[in-house]
Scaffold this motif. Structure first.
Motif, PDB file in Angstrom:
ATOM      1  N   ARG A  47      65.131 -59.143  28.779  1.00  0.00           N
ATOM      2  CA  ARG A  47      64.653 -58.074  29.922  1.00  0.00           C
ATOM      3  C   ARG A  47      64.684 -58.722  31.134  1.00  0.00           C
ATOM      4  NH1 ARG A  47      65.059 -53.963  29.008  1.00  0.00           N
ATOM      5  NH2 ARG A  47      66.502 -54.538  27.313  1.00  0.00           N
ATOM      6  N   VAL A  48      64.617 -59.983  31.362  1.00  0.00           N
ATOM      7  CA  VAL A  48      64.644 -60.862  32.446  1.00  0.00           C
ATOM      8  C   VAL A  48      66.044 -60.957  33.215  1.00  0.00           C
ATOM      9  CG1 VAL A  48      64.501 -63.397  33.684  1.00  0.00           C
ATOM     10  CG2 VAL A  48      62.746 -62.266  32.198  1.00  0.00           C
ATOM     11  N   ARG A  49      66.908 -61.016  32.089  1.00  0.00           N
ATOM     12  CA  ARG A  49      68.426 -61.199  32.450  1.00  0.00           C
ATOM     13  C   ARG A  49      68.754 -59.729  33.246  1.00  0.00           C
ATOM     14  NH1 ARG A  49      73.600 -59.569  31.047  1.00  0.00           N
ATOM     15  NH2 ARG A  49      72.478 -58.390  29.183  1.00  0.00           N
ATOM     16  N   LYS A  50      68.499 -58.618  32.335  1.00  0.00           N
ATOM     17  CA  LYS A  50      68.793 -57.470  33.094  1.00  0.00           C
ATOM     18  C   LYS A  50      68.066 -57.144  34.223  1.00  0.00           C
ATOM     19  CE  LYS A  50      70.649 -55.227  28.764  1.00  0.00           C
ATOM     20  NZ  LYS A  50      70.381 -54.016  27.969  1.00  0.00           N
ATOM     21  N   THR A  51      66.878 -57.351  34.559  1.00  0.00           N
ATOM     22  CA  THR A  51      66.306 -56.913  35.677  1.00  0.00           C
ATOM     23  C   THR A  51      66.717 -57.738  36.817  1.00  0.00           C
ATOM     24  OG1 THR A  51      64.555 -58.282  34.859  1.00  0.00           O
ATOM     25  CG2 THR A  51      64.239 -56.250  34.828  1.00  0.00           C
ATOM     26  N   SER A  52      67.219 -59.027  36.412  1.00  0.00           N
ATOM     27  CA  SER A  52      67.807 -59.909  37.430  1.00  0.00           C
ATOM     28  C   SER A  52      68.808 -59.423  37.907  1.00  0.00           C
ATOM     29  CB  SER A  52      67.935 -61.178  37.090  1.00  0.00           C
ATOM     30  OG  SER A  52      66.720 -61.845  36.643  1.00  0.00           O
ATOM     31  N   VAL A  53      69.909 -58.877  37.162  1.00  0.00           N
ATOM     32  CA  VAL A  53      71.219 -58.361  37.474  1.00  0.00           C
ATOM     33  C   VAL A  53      70.899 -57.100  38.304  1.00  0.00           C
ATOM     34  CG1 VAL A  53      73.386 -57.019  36.545  1.00  0.00           C
ATOM     35  CG2 VAL A  53      72.491 -59.302  35.602  1.00  0.00           C
ATOM     36  N   ALA A  54      70.103 -56.242  37.897  1.00  0.00           N
ATOM     37  CA  ALA A  54      69.775 -55.046  38.705  1.00  0.00           C
ATOM     38  C   ALA A  54      69.220 -55.332  40.095  1.00  0.00           C
ATOM     39  CB  ALA A  54      68.746 -53.928  37.901  1.00  0.00           C
ATOM     40  N   TYR A 108      62.169 -51.161  43.699  1.00  0.00           N
ATOM     41  CA  TYR A 108      61.688 -51.779  42.451  1.00  0.00           C
ATOM     42  C   TYR A 108      60.965 -51.053  41.573  1.00  0.00           C
ATOM     43  CZ  TYR A 108      58.521 -55.273  40.562  1.00  0.00           C
ATOM     44  OH  TYR A 108      57.863 -56.002  39.397  1.00  0.00           O
ATOM     45  N   VAL A 109      60.190 -49.985  41.867  1.00  0.00           N
ATOM     46  CA  VAL A 109      59.360 -49.277  41.180  1.00  0.00           C
ATOM     47  C   VAL A 109      59.940 -48.310  40.182  1.00  0.00           C
ATOM     48  CG1 VAL A 109      57.430 -47.559  40.845  1.00  0.00           C
ATOM     49  CG2 VAL A 109      57.101 -49.524  42.779  1.00  0.00           C
ATOM     50  N   THR A 110      60.988 -47.856  40.732  1.00  0.00           N
ATOM     51  CA  THR A 110      61.727 -46.477  40.159  1.00  0.00           C
ATOM     52  C   THR A 110      62.965 -47.248  39.262  1.00  0.00           C
ATOM     53  OG1 THR A 110      63.070 -46.231  42.087  1.00  0.00           O
ATOM     54  CG2 THR A 110      60.982 -44.771  41.704  1.00  0.00           C
ATOM     55  N   PRO A 137      61.189 -49.876  35.256  1.00  0.00           N
ATOM     56  CA  PRO A 137      61.732 -49.353  33.773  1.00  0.00           C
ATOM     57  C   PRO A 137      62.451 -50.182  33.084  1.00  0.00           C
ATOM     58  CG  PRO A 137      61.878 -47.864  35.664  1.00  0.00           C
ATOM     59  CD  PRO A 137      61.664 -49.024  36.277  1.00  0.00           C
ATOM     60  N   ILE A 138      63.360 -51.036  33.624  1.00  0.00           N
ATOM     61  CA  ILE A 138      64.359 -52.049  32.798  1.00  0.00           C
ATOM     62  C   ILE A 138      63.387 -52.981  32.266  1.00  0.00           C
ATOM     63  CG2 ILE A 138      66.345 -53.568  32.885  1.00  0.00           C
ATOM     64  CD1 ILE A 138      67.470 -51.604  35.146  1.00  0.00           C
ATOM     65  N   MET A 139      62.315 -53.507  33.030  1.00  0.00           N
ATOM     66  CA  MET A 139      61.832 -54.505  32.699  1.00  0.00           C
ATOM     67  C   MET A 139      60.821 -54.345  31.591  1.00  0.00           C
ATOM     68  SD  MET A 139      58.610 -56.759  35.089  1.00  0.00           S
ATOM     69  CE  MET A 139      59.981 -57.181  36.409  1.00  0.00           C
ATOM     70  N   PHE A 140      60.044 -53.155  31.776  1.00  0.00           N
ATOM     71  CA  PHE A 140      59.189 -52.575  30.585  1.00  0.00           C
ATOM     72  C   PHE A 140      59.668 -51.841  29.556  1.00  0.00           C
ATOM     73  CE2 PHE A 140      55.800 -53.252  34.209  1.00  0.00           C
ATOM     74  CZ  PHE A 140      55.560 -54.601  33.908  1.00  0.00           C
ATOM     75  N   TYR A 141      60.947 -51.768  29.389  1.00  0.00           N
ATOM     76  CA  TYR A 141      61.459 -50.884  28.279  1.00  0.00           C
ATOM     77  C   TYR A 141      60.890 -51.480  26.964  1.00  0.00           C
ATOM     78  CZ  TYR A 141      64.881 -48.987  24.839  1.00  0.00           C
ATOM     79  OH  TYR A 141      65.469 -48.267  23.862  1.00  0.00           O
ATOM     80  N   GLY A 142      60.523 -50.291  26.009  1.00  0.00           N
ATOM     81  CA  GLY A 142      59.865 -50.810  24.684  1.00  0.00           C
ATOM     82  C   GLY A 142      58.676 -51.388  24.787  1.00  0.00           C
ATOM     83  N   VAL A 143      57.809 -51.451  26.048  1.00  0.00           N
ATOM     84  CA  VAL A 143      56.862 -52.438  26.125  1.00  0.00           C
ATOM     85  C   VAL A 143      55.602 -52.029  25.267  1.00  0.00           C
ATOM     86  CG1 VAL A 143      55.688 -51.218  27.931  1.00  0.00           C
ATOM     87  CG2 VAL A 143      55.456 -53.544  27.904  1.00  0.00           C
ATOM     88  N   VAL A 144      55.586 -50.803  24.656  1.00  0.00           N
ATOM     89  CA  VAL A 144      54.703 -50.314  23.716  1.00  0.00           C
ATOM     90  C   VAL A 144      54.673 -51.334  22.413  1.00  0.00           C
ATOM     91  CG1 VAL A 144      55.867 -48.518  22.644  1.00  0.00           C
ATOM     92  CG2 VAL A 144      53.306 -48.285  22.797  1.00  0.00           C
ATOM     93  N   HIS A 194      49.850 -54.964  47.227  1.00  0.00           N
ATOM     94  CA  HIS A 194      49.015 -53.958  46.442  1.00  0.00           C
ATOM     95  C   HIS A 194      49.860 -53.745  44.862  1.00  0.00           C
ATOM     96  CE1 HIS A 194      46.628 -50.782  44.674  1.00  0.00           C
ATOM     97  NE2 HIS A 194      45.594 -51.106  45.437  1.00  0.00           N
ATOM     98  N   VAL A 195      50.520 -54.750  44.697  1.00  0.00           N
ATOM     99  CA  VAL A 195      51.208 -54.672  43.324  1.00  0.00           C
ATOM    100  C   VAL A 195      50.589 -55.481  42.303  1.00  0.00           C
ATOM    101  CG1 VAL A 195      53.534 -54.930  42.345  1.00  0.00           C
ATOM    102  CG2 VAL A 195      53.459 -54.535  44.628  1.00  0.00           C
ATOM    103  N   ALA A 196      50.432 -54.934  41.032  1.00  0.00           N
ATOM    104  CA  ALA A 196      49.647 -55.548  39.843  1.00  0.00           C
ATOM    105  C   ALA A 196      50.757 -56.596  39.222  1.00  0.00           C
ATOM    106  CB  ALA A 196      49.262 -54.405  39.068  1.00  0.00           C
ATOM    107  N   SER A 197      49.891 -57.640  38.787  1.00  0.00           N
ATOM    108  CA  SER A 197      50.752 -58.652  38.313  1.00  0.00           C
ATOM    109  C   SER A 197      51.596 -58.029  37.033  1.00  0.00           C
ATOM    110  CB  SER A 197      49.844 -59.612  37.791  1.00  0.00           C
ATOM    111  OG  SER A 197      49.126 -60.138  38.770  1.00  0.00           O
ATOM    112  N   VAL A 198      52.509 -58.698  36.542  1.00  0.00           N
ATOM    113  CA  VAL A 198      53.487 -58.200  35.458  1.00  0.00           C
ATOM    114  C   VAL A 198      52.479 -58.062  34.184  1.00  0.00           C
ATOM    115  CG1 VAL A 198      55.177 -58.777  33.977  1.00  0.00           C
ATOM    116  CG2 VAL A 198      55.361 -59.087  36.190  1.00  0.00           C
ATOM    117  N   ASP A 199      51.789 -59.021  33.812  1.00  0.00           N
ATOM    118  CA  ASP A 199      50.844 -58.706  32.440  1.00  0.00           C
ATOM    119  C   ASP A 199      49.990 -57.277  32.423  1.00  0.00           C
ATOM    120  OD1 ASP A 199      49.711 -59.853  34.408  1.00  0.00           O
ATOM    121  OD2 ASP A 199      48.210 -60.921  33.003  1.00  0.00           O
ATOM    122  N   ILE A 200      49.202 -57.167  33.870  1.00  0.00           N
ATOM    123  CA  ILE A 200      48.201 -55.936  33.862  1.00  0.00           C
ATOM    124  C   ILE A 200      49.467 -54.661  34.171  1.00  0.00           C
ATOM    125  CG2 ILE A 200      46.707 -54.742  35.539  1.00  0.00           C
ATOM    126  CD1 ILE A 200      46.073 -57.805  36.719  1.00  0.00           C
ATOM    127  N   ALA A 201      50.233 -54.919  34.875  1.00  0.00           N
ATOM    128  CA  ALA A 201      50.944 -53.412  34.784  1.00  0.00           C
ATOM    129  C   ALA A 201      51.872 -53.281  33.438  1.00  0.00           C
ATOM    130  CB  ALA A 201      52.091 -53.497  35.885  1.00  0.00           C
TER     131      ALA A 201
END
Length: 463
Positions: A54-61, A84-86, A90-97, A140-147
């Motif tokens: 996820r880090v690699r893909k989001t960094s590339v994007a 960043y939001v759109t 979504p790349i960072m949190f893919y399958g986060v459930v 006003h951007v929540a931390s990664v773990d909260i979001a």
């Protein structure tokens, strides 16, 4: 065979000797990880390889967008935040459930936090020494773990209502227990084809209603309206020819959209209960959203589905047309329906409408508010960023959006000065409404550094 891999999911350091299965005469050898539906599953389910991916893909994007982003030039802060939001999130949190529990490990959460930090620095043009938590609070951007947990909860709610997730006591479905604001009953279902009948819809312009009291004089006209005032949801239905003037209440958690759809359903059910000789019917509603939802090819609301079923049955006996009418324009039928809706506040809630669930938008808004609450709590209880908290004591969405509306040069200068990273503010900046805020920050900084208040304030005044 090249697309078949075997993974033994276990936390044991030494794998016991087991008989490995074979496929088409070839023995399958165990692997440490496997990629399935773009998620990487390691044998210990630590999710470390998946987060690294996820880090690699989001960094590339993110760095694909860096060509249009500079410290003092490029896209505006608002546009960069939108990117960043759109795109990135979504790349960072893919399958986060599935892997949201990985946020409980600080080392894994920090890897994703570095990507968000790079994005926030690109948004604000701040220096590299700017604290991450201060950037989160100011922008006003929540931390990664909260979001991430909030995103996982939203997905889990949709899966639960679709029947794909049951039980919340263990596993990744436990995310539903982490948020008290999630209602047990939602007016939400899996998208499915609309059970449309043979009714029609029409949305005329406002000018086409000039001089009209109803759309077709030869048709039986219903006027429906729904409203929400002081936390009370009510509806009204009026038909002069059939002597119908009724009002009723919905549960307080319902929305105005649900009230408008329910009012149309009541009008259609009233038609089905009557023995009449007429055929043409016009149902007027001042909610374009309700009419367009009933016209849509897919349906995601249980209440909309029930209304469509009633329309499908009634359309086999009547020629029904849903017509949009502008509200509060002096049209007699709409005014009476609006008055009936106001009187519905005094009506008692019947068992027919008690089962209506909360709208999905209300649940999503409650989860977002919970995310904001966690951000505020973390900012107010942190033991670091003492200077930043003295200049920016509370997290406020309105002030953050005002900051983002500034240019990148202005935004970078203000953030740097508020956080005590730079010792000056550019003399010729047109700060506008932010001049008083920065002057207040300079006054606080003067007290902090025991400097002359008058000297520090004068340097902000334009030439």
């Amino acid at each position: 065979m090249t697309q078949t891999e075997l993974v033994l999911f276990t936390r044991r350091y030494k794998i016991p000797n087991v008989t490995l299965p074979s496929l088409r005469g070839s023995s399958l050898q165990p692997a440490d990880k496997v990629k399935y539906l773009r998620l990487i599953l390691d044998r210990k389910l630590s999710w470390k390889p998946n987060i690294e991916e996820r880090v690699r893909k989001t960094s590339v994007a993110l760095y694909c967008c860096r060509g249009a982003i500079g410290k003092r030039w490029g896209l505006s802060p608002k546009v960069v935040l939108w990117l960043y939001v759109t795109i990135i999130k979504p790349i960072m949190f893919y399958g986060v459930v599935v892997w949201w529990r990985a946020f409980e490990k600080v080392t894994l959460a920090k890897q994703l936090e570095r990507v968000q930090r790079a994005a926030l620095i690109g948004i604000s043009g701040a220096l590299r020494t700017t604290p991450t938590m201060a950037l989160n609070a100011i922008l006003h951007v929540a931390s990664v773990d909260i979001a991430g947990r909030c995103t996982a909860a939203k997905v889990a709610v949709r899966l639960r209502d679709a029947g794909y997730m049951s039980g919340t006591k263990q596993g990744h479905s436990e995310i539903l227990r982490r948020f008290d604001c999630i209602p047990d009953n939602l007016d939400h279902c899996t998208a499915e084809p609309s059970p449309r009948g043979f009714f029609s819809t029409h949305v005329p312009t406002r000018d086409m209603w000039v001089g009209r009291s109803q759309w077709r004089k030869s048709a039986v006209s219903f006027f429906t309206d729904g409203s929400k005032l002081k936390g009370k949801v009510r509806e009204g239905v009026f038909c002069r020819k059939l002597s119908i003037n009724t009002s009723f209440r919905l549960p307080d958690h319902c929305s105005v959209f649900q009230a408008e759809v329910a009012a149309i359903k009541v009008a259609v059910d009233a038609l089905l209960r009557m023995v009449t000789s007429f055929r043409e019917v016009c149902i007027h509603s001042d909610s374009r959203a309700a009419i367009l939802a009933l016209e849509s090819m897919t349906v995601r609301s249980v209440l909309v589905k029930e209304c469509l079923r009633s329309l499908s049955i009634a359309s086999s006996y009547f020629a029904i047309r849903l017509v949009w009418v502008p509200g509060h324009r002096g049209i007699a039928g709409n005014c009476i329906a609006d008055k009936l809706a106001r009187e519905g506040t005094l009506a008692t809630l019947t068992s027919e409408w008690e089962c209506i669930g909360s709208p999905w938008s209300t649940c999503a808004r409650a989860l977002d508010m919970q995310t904001t609450h966690e951000l505020v709590k973390r900012w107010s209880t942190t033991s670091t960023c003492a200077v930043a908290r003295s200049f920016w004591p509370s997290v406020e969405r309105k002030r953050s959006f005002q900051l983002l509306s500034l240019g990148k040069v202005h935004l970078s200068a203000i953030i740097g000065y508020l956080l005590d990273i730079v010792q000056w503010v550019p003399m010729r900046l047109d700060l506008g409404s932010w001049q008083m805020l920065v002057a207040k920050a300079v006054w606080r900084k003067a007290r902090w550094n025991h400097l002359s208040i008058s000297y520090c304030t004068v340097q902000l005044l334009p030439d």
